[in-house]
Design a protein around this motif. Structure first.
Motif, PDB file in Angstrom:
ATOM      1  N   MET A  57     129.096  50.195  78.239  1.00  0.00           N
ATOM      2  CA  MET A  57     128.884  51.677  78.228  1.00  0.00           C
ATOM      3  C   MET A  57     129.301  52.830  78.213  1.00  0.00           C
ATOM      4  N   LYS A  58     130.307  52.937  77.296  1.00  0.00           N
ATOM      5  CA  LYS A  58     130.511  54.055  76.859  1.00  0.00           C
ATOM      6  C   LYS A  58     130.237  54.388  76.381  1.00  0.00           C
ATOM      7  N   ALA A  59     129.069  54.057  75.387  1.00  0.00           N
ATOM      8  CA  ALA A  59     127.731  54.532  73.926  1.00  0.00           C
ATOM      9  C   ALA A  59     127.476  55.331  75.006  1.00  0.00           C
ATOM     10  N   VAL A 196     139.154  40.616  71.956  1.00  0.00           N
ATOM     11  CA  VAL A 196     140.085  40.497  71.428  1.00  0.00           C
ATOM     12  C   VAL A 196     138.754  41.540  70.640  1.00  0.00           C
ATOM     13  N   HIS A 197     138.887  43.617  70.380  1.00  0.00           N
ATOM     14  CA  HIS A 197     138.454  44.625  69.372  1.00  0.00           C
ATOM     15  C   HIS A 197     138.983  45.012  69.077  1.00  0.00           C
ATOM     16  N   ILE A 198     138.417  45.210  67.105  1.00  0.00           N
ATOM     17  CA  ILE A 198     139.351  45.006  66.726  1.00  0.00           C
ATOM     18  C   ILE A 198     138.637  46.849  65.188  1.00  0.00           C
ATOM     19  N   GLY A 199     137.517  47.459  66.501  1.00  0.00           N
ATOM     20  CA  GLY A 199     137.527  48.803  65.674  1.00  0.00           C
ATOM     21  C   GLY A 199     135.598  49.066  66.180  1.00  0.00           C
ATOM     22  N   SER A 200     134.860  50.468  65.727  1.00  0.00           N
ATOM     23  CA  SER A 200     133.771  50.826  65.597  1.00  0.00           C
ATOM     24  C   SER A 200     132.994  50.909  64.598  1.00  0.00           C
ATOM     25  N   GLN A 201     131.786  50.766  64.377  1.00  0.00           N
ATOM     26  CA  GLN A 201     131.267  51.613  63.289  1.00  0.00           C
ATOM     27  C   GLN A 201     131.245  50.283  61.975  1.00  0.00           C
ATOM     28  N   GLY A 236     132.838  44.359  70.313  1.00  0.00           N
ATOM     29  CA  GLY A 236     132.242  44.411  69.814  1.00  0.00           C
ATOM     30  C   GLY A 236     131.759  45.899  68.060  1.00  0.00           C
ATOM     31  N   GLY A 237     131.399  47.099  67.830  1.00  0.00           N
ATOM     32  CA  GLY A 237     131.836  47.418  66.709  1.00  0.00           C
ATOM     33  C   GLY A 237     130.266  47.577  65.697  1.00  0.00           C
ATOM     34  N   PHE A 238     129.827  46.608  66.248  1.00  0.00           N
ATOM     35  CA  PHE A 238     128.385  46.438  65.490  1.00  0.00           C
ATOM     36  C   PHE A 238     127.766  47.889  64.866  1.00  0.00           C
ATOM     37  N   VAL A 270     129.941  39.420  73.883  1.00  0.00           N
ATOM     38  CA  VAL A 270     129.746  40.349  73.003  1.00  0.00           C
ATOM     39  C   VAL A 270     130.114  42.226  73.096  1.00  0.00           C
ATOM     40  N   GLU A 271     130.481  43.003  73.184  1.00  0.00           N
ATOM     41  CA  GLU A 271     129.846  43.854  73.728  1.00  0.00           C
ATOM     42  C   GLU A 271     130.098  45.265  72.713  1.00  0.00           C
ATOM     43  N   PRO A 272     128.326  44.999  72.426  1.00  0.00           N
ATOM     44  CA  PRO A 272     127.882  46.188  71.945  1.00  0.00           C
ATOM     45  C   PRO A 272     127.610  47.361  72.253  1.00  0.00           C
ATOM     46  N   GLY A 273     128.094  48.266  71.371  1.00  0.00           N
ATOM     47  CA  GLY A 273     127.525  49.749  72.561  1.00  0.00           C
ATOM     48  C   GLY A 273     126.854  50.687  71.134  1.00  0.00           C
ATOM     49  N   ARG A 274     127.364  51.079  70.709  1.00  0.00           N
ATOM     50  CA  ARG A 274     126.446  51.675  68.997  1.00  0.00           C
ATOM     51  C   ARG A 274     124.832  50.896  68.830  1.00  0.00           C
ATOM     52  N   ARG A 275     125.120  49.710  68.874  1.00  0.00           N
ATOM     53  CA  ARG A 275     123.787  49.038  67.442  1.00  0.00           C
ATOM     54  C   ARG A 275     122.691  49.193  69.242  1.00  0.00           C
ATOM     55  N   VAL A 309     129.470  66.139  69.237  1.00  0.00           N
ATOM     56  CA  VAL A 309     130.665  65.848  68.785  1.00  0.00           C
ATOM     57  C   VAL A 309     131.183  65.346  67.871  1.00  0.00           C
ATOM     58  N   ARG A 310     130.279  64.738  67.569  1.00  0.00           N
ATOM     59  CA  ARG A 310     130.436  63.299  66.163  1.00  0.00           C
ATOM     60  C   ARG A 310     130.820  64.087  65.221  1.00  0.00           C
ATOM     61  N   PRO A 311     130.372  64.945  64.620  1.00  0.00           N
ATOM     62  CA  PRO A 311     130.554  65.472  63.617  1.00  0.00           C
ATOM     63  C   PRO A 311     131.612  66.286  63.088  1.00  0.00           C
ATOM     64  N   MET A 313     134.482  65.650  65.087  1.00  0.00           N
ATOM     65  CA  MET A 313     135.581  64.679  65.329  1.00  0.00           C
ATOM     66  C   MET A 313     135.536  63.461  65.231  1.00  0.00           C
ATOM     67  N   TYR A 314     135.118  63.297  64.006  1.00  0.00           N
ATOM     68  CA  TYR A 314     135.161  62.312  62.964  1.00  0.00           C
ATOM     69  C   TYR A 314     134.276  62.540  61.731  1.00  0.00           C
ATOM     70  N   GLY A 315     134.102  64.128  61.242  1.00  0.00           N
ATOM     71  CA  GLY A 315     133.067  63.791  60.117  1.00  0.00           C
ATOM     72  C   GLY A 315     132.185  63.556  59.915  1.00  0.00           C
ATOM     73  N   ALA A 370     123.932  57.146  70.791  1.00  0.00           N
ATOM     74  CA  ALA A 370     125.671  56.388  71.037  1.00  0.00           C
ATOM     75  C   ALA A 370     126.453  57.523  70.891  1.00  0.00           C
ATOM     76  N   TYR A 371     127.779  57.594  71.967  1.00  0.00           N
ATOM     77  CA  TYR A 371     128.382  58.178  71.540  1.00  0.00           C
ATOM     78  C   TYR A 371     127.930  59.873  71.355  1.00  0.00           C
ATOM     79  N   GLY A 372     126.683  60.196  71.669  1.00  0.00           N
ATOM     80  CA  GLY A 372     126.277  61.732  72.335  1.00  0.00           C
ATOM     81  C   GLY A 372     126.444  62.204  72.763  1.00  0.00           C
ATOM     82  N   ALA A 374     127.455  60.793  76.118  1.00  0.00           N
ATOM     83  CA  ALA A 374     128.454  60.870  77.092  1.00  0.00           C
ATOM     84  C   ALA A 374     129.837  60.933  76.207  1.00  0.00           C
ATOM     85  N   MET A 375     129.861  61.683  75.391  1.00  0.00           N
ATOM     86  CA  MET A 375     130.756  61.859  74.779  1.00  0.00           C
ATOM     87  C   MET A 375     130.951  63.812  75.186  1.00  0.00           C
ATOM     88  N   ALA A 376     130.321  64.885  75.578  1.00  0.00           N
ATOM     89  CA  ALA A 376     129.906  65.959  76.000  1.00  0.00           C
ATOM     90  C   ALA A 376     130.358  66.189  76.741  1.00  0.00           C
TER      91      ALA A 376
HETATM   92  N1  LLP Z   1     134.603  47.234  73.057  1.00  0.00           N
HETATM   93  C1  LLP Z   1     135.467  48.101  72.826  1.00  0.00           C
HETATM   94  C2  LLP Z   1     136.738  47.166  73.916  1.00  0.00           C
HETATM   95  C3  LLP Z   1     135.425  49.533  72.586  1.00  0.00           C
HETATM   96  O1  LLP Z   1     136.314  49.840  72.448  1.00  0.00           O
HETATM   97  C4  LLP Z   1     134.376  49.419  71.895  1.00  0.00           C
HETATM   98  C5  LLP Z   1     134.203  50.601  71.956  1.00  0.00           C
HETATM   99  C6  LLP Z   1     133.058  48.281  72.355  1.00  0.00           C
HETATM  100  C7  LLP Z   1     133.250  47.484  72.701  1.00  0.00           C
HETATM  101  C8  LLP Z   1     131.607  49.388  71.514  1.00  0.00           C
HETATM  102  O2  LLP Z   1     131.706  49.509  70.279  1.00  0.00           O
HETATM  103  P1  LLP Z   1     130.334  49.983  69.288  1.00  0.00           P
HETATM  104  O3  LLP Z   1     129.668  48.037  69.360  1.00  0.00           O
HETATM  105  O4  LLP Z   1     130.601  50.865  70.329  1.00  0.00           O
HETATM  106  O5  LLP Z   1     130.732  49.909  67.664  1.00  0.00           O
HETATM  107  N2  LLP Z   1     133.273  57.640  69.990  1.00  0.00           N
HETATM  108  C9  LLP Z   1     133.314  56.929  68.858  1.00  0.00           C
HETATM  109  C10 LLP Z   1     133.644  55.528  68.753  1.00  0.00           C
HETATM  110  C11 LLP Z   1     134.605  54.720  69.291  1.00  0.00           C
HETATM  111  C12 LLP Z   1     134.524  53.508  70.306  1.00  0.00           C
HETATM  112  C13 LLP Z   1     135.328  53.269  71.275  1.00  0.00           C
HETATM  113  N3  LLP Z   1     135.144  51.744  71.495  1.00  0.00           N
HETATM  114  C14 LLP Z   1     132.165  57.313  68.156  1.00  0.00           C
HETATM  115  O6  LLP Z   1     131.674  58.276  68.321  1.00  0.00           O
HETATM  116  O7  LLP Z   1     131.775  56.904  66.348  1.00  0.00           O
END
Ligand code: LLP
Length: 424
Positions: A57-59, A196-201, A236-238, A270-275, A309-311, A313-315, A370-372, A374-376
């Motif tokens: 839900m951070k997304a 385990v969670h190795i990254g996003s996007q 997550g990370g999808f 699984v922990e999808p956010g962005r997708r 902030v995404r553009p 913060m991350y380009g 996602a992350y719009g 939420a990061m404002a």
């Molecule tokens: N699980 C964990 C432990 C995480 O740290 C994250 C994202 C997710 C799941 C969800 O990942 P997703 O499915 O959304 O990729 N603010 C950045 C993304 C930061 C992601 C942080 N952790 C952006 O705007 O791209």
């Protein structure tokens, strides 16, 4: 797939014209399509059942978005007490909530234990000990998973990679067996799984495969030593399409899960956010002015880096669409699309080919669900922008634009500071 398209020359969410929303709630404003969120959730269900889907839900932590997902059966992945309370307030059952995060405070751990959530993911030796101490003190047993750092490069942006050994997340995979055993022997702890969670996007399946293989190896090692492991939280990370990326294939992902950890007989989380929410949202903005300099065409909009902030913060790339379809054959010219914030980095796009735009025109920043919001932030004294949820042919404001008085009301001037002009 993008749920926004042109109808009779106007950008719309289903049958709802975005210009009608802008007219009613003003700009900037976030607009989400409930139908698109639901479709994305169903896609996960179809590809990954019977895995447990805990929405990261951070997304996008909007209460209505959470309630929608709760109604579809989603659980939640939370990373703070604020998120936990929000998830519970939205009606997500505690037994569907996992608590991730690298720096939980004792107070947060205590709230999580009292709420009776499914699982707390621990990320360090000191956190393992804190969790045991707090749980034992409350006379409770904490259901926990050890988050490992598999030392895998997710092949995504540096800033959103989390599984390399130089990243702060998780316990080094080769130190995990010893810590897991130590944890399993502590009071107040029931060590039930590995996370385990190795990254996003992520766009590529191979990093997942490498990480899951490490997890499987660890499970076998631990089981050989008598550990009971019944749950794997695969994070997550999808990845989605922002520009020209291919979205991560969920069926392929499911196959990798099956091949690498399917034989272990564990429940999968699984922990999808962005997708789930990213493609379902846009940020609407109005062009305030167009400034032509000898060097550049600046399209100045009323949204800023504090809103999205995404553009900066991350380009990151977000497509920018005019709400009114450009006339056929309209010439596109490069423009820098910038906000009103007093920072040079307050720039959504640089030299982006765009059709003619004039003050008063409306534009949408795509894939902003996602992350719009939420990061404002409220930088430059700018109130958070409203959020709108579209369902079928209706739309509702699901977060109102706060009034200026509201934010002033939270602040206090100590009485030793005299009012200017009152003589001290
Ligand atoms: N699980 C964990 C432990 C995480 O740290 C994250 C994202 C997710 C799941 C969800 O990942 P997703 O499915 O959304 O990729 N603010 C950045 C993304 C930061 C992601 C942080 N952790 C952006 O705007 O791209």
């Amino acid at each position: 797939m993008r749920p926004f398209g042109y109808i009779d020359g106007g950008l719309a969410a289903g049958p709802v014209r975005l210009a009608a929303i802008a007219a009613e709630v003003g700009t900037p404003a976030y607009v989400y399509s409930a139908d698109a969120i639901e479709a994305a959730y169903r896609e996960f269900e179809a590809a990954l059942a019977p895995a447990r889907i805990c929405y990261a839900m951070k997304a996008n932590g909007n209460l209505a978005v959470l309630r929608l997902l709760a109604g579809l059966g989603a659980g939640a992945d939370v990373v703070s007490e604020g998120e936990l309370r929000r998830a519970l307030a939205a009606g997500i059952a505690p037994e569907k909530i996992v608590f991730s995060g690298v720096g939980k405070t004792d107070a947060e751990i205590e709230t999580a234990l009292r709420s009776g959530i499914l699982q707390i993911n621990v990320e360090s030796a000191s956190e393992v000990r804190s969790l045991s101490r707090i749980a034992a003190g409350l006379d409770r047993t904490a259901s926990a998973a050890l988050r490992i750092n598999p030392d895998v490069d997710a092949g995504t942006l540096d800033q959103i990679s989390t599984g390399r050994k130089t990243d702060k997340f998780g316990v080094a995979w080769d130190e995990a067996p010893a810590l897991f055993r130590e944890a399993a022997a502590l009071p107040g702890l029931s060590m039930e799984g590995i996370a385990v969670h190795i990254g996003s996007q992520l766009g590529d399946l191979e990093p997942y495969r490498r990480a899951f293989r490490r997890v499987a190896g660890l499970v076998r090692t631990l089981r050989a030593g008598g550990a009971h492991i019944r749950r794997l939280d695969l994070g997550g990370g999808f990845g989605i399409r922002y520009r020209d990326e291919t979205p991560l294939p969920l069926e392929g992902y499911a196959r990798v899960v099956e091949e690498e950890v399917g034989g272990l007989g564990c429940e999968i989380v699984v922990e999808p956010g962005r997708r789930l929410v990213g493609p379902a949202g846009v940020l609407l903005a109005r062009v305030v002015a167009v400034k032509e300099t000898p060097e550049r065409r600046f399209v100045i909009v009323d949204a800023g880096m504090n809103d999205l902030v995404r553009p900066m913060m991350y380009g990151a790339w977000h497509d920018i669409l005019p709400l009114e379809a450009p006339a056929a054959g309209a010439e596109t010219r490069p423009a820098d699309v910038v906000g009103p914030v007093c920072e040079t980095t307050d720039r959504f796009a640089e030299q982006r080919p765009l059709p003619p735009l004039v003050a008063g025109d409306l534009v949408a920043f795509c894939e902003a669900g996602a992350y719009g919001a939420a990061m404002a932030s409220t930088y430059n004294g700018r109130p958070l922008v409203p959020e709108v949820l579209v369902r079928g042919s209706r739309f509702d404001v699901v977060r109102a634009r706060p009034g200026f008085e509201e934010s002033l009301a939270l602040e206090r001037v100590p009485d030793w500071l005299a009012r200017p002009g009152c003589g001290g």
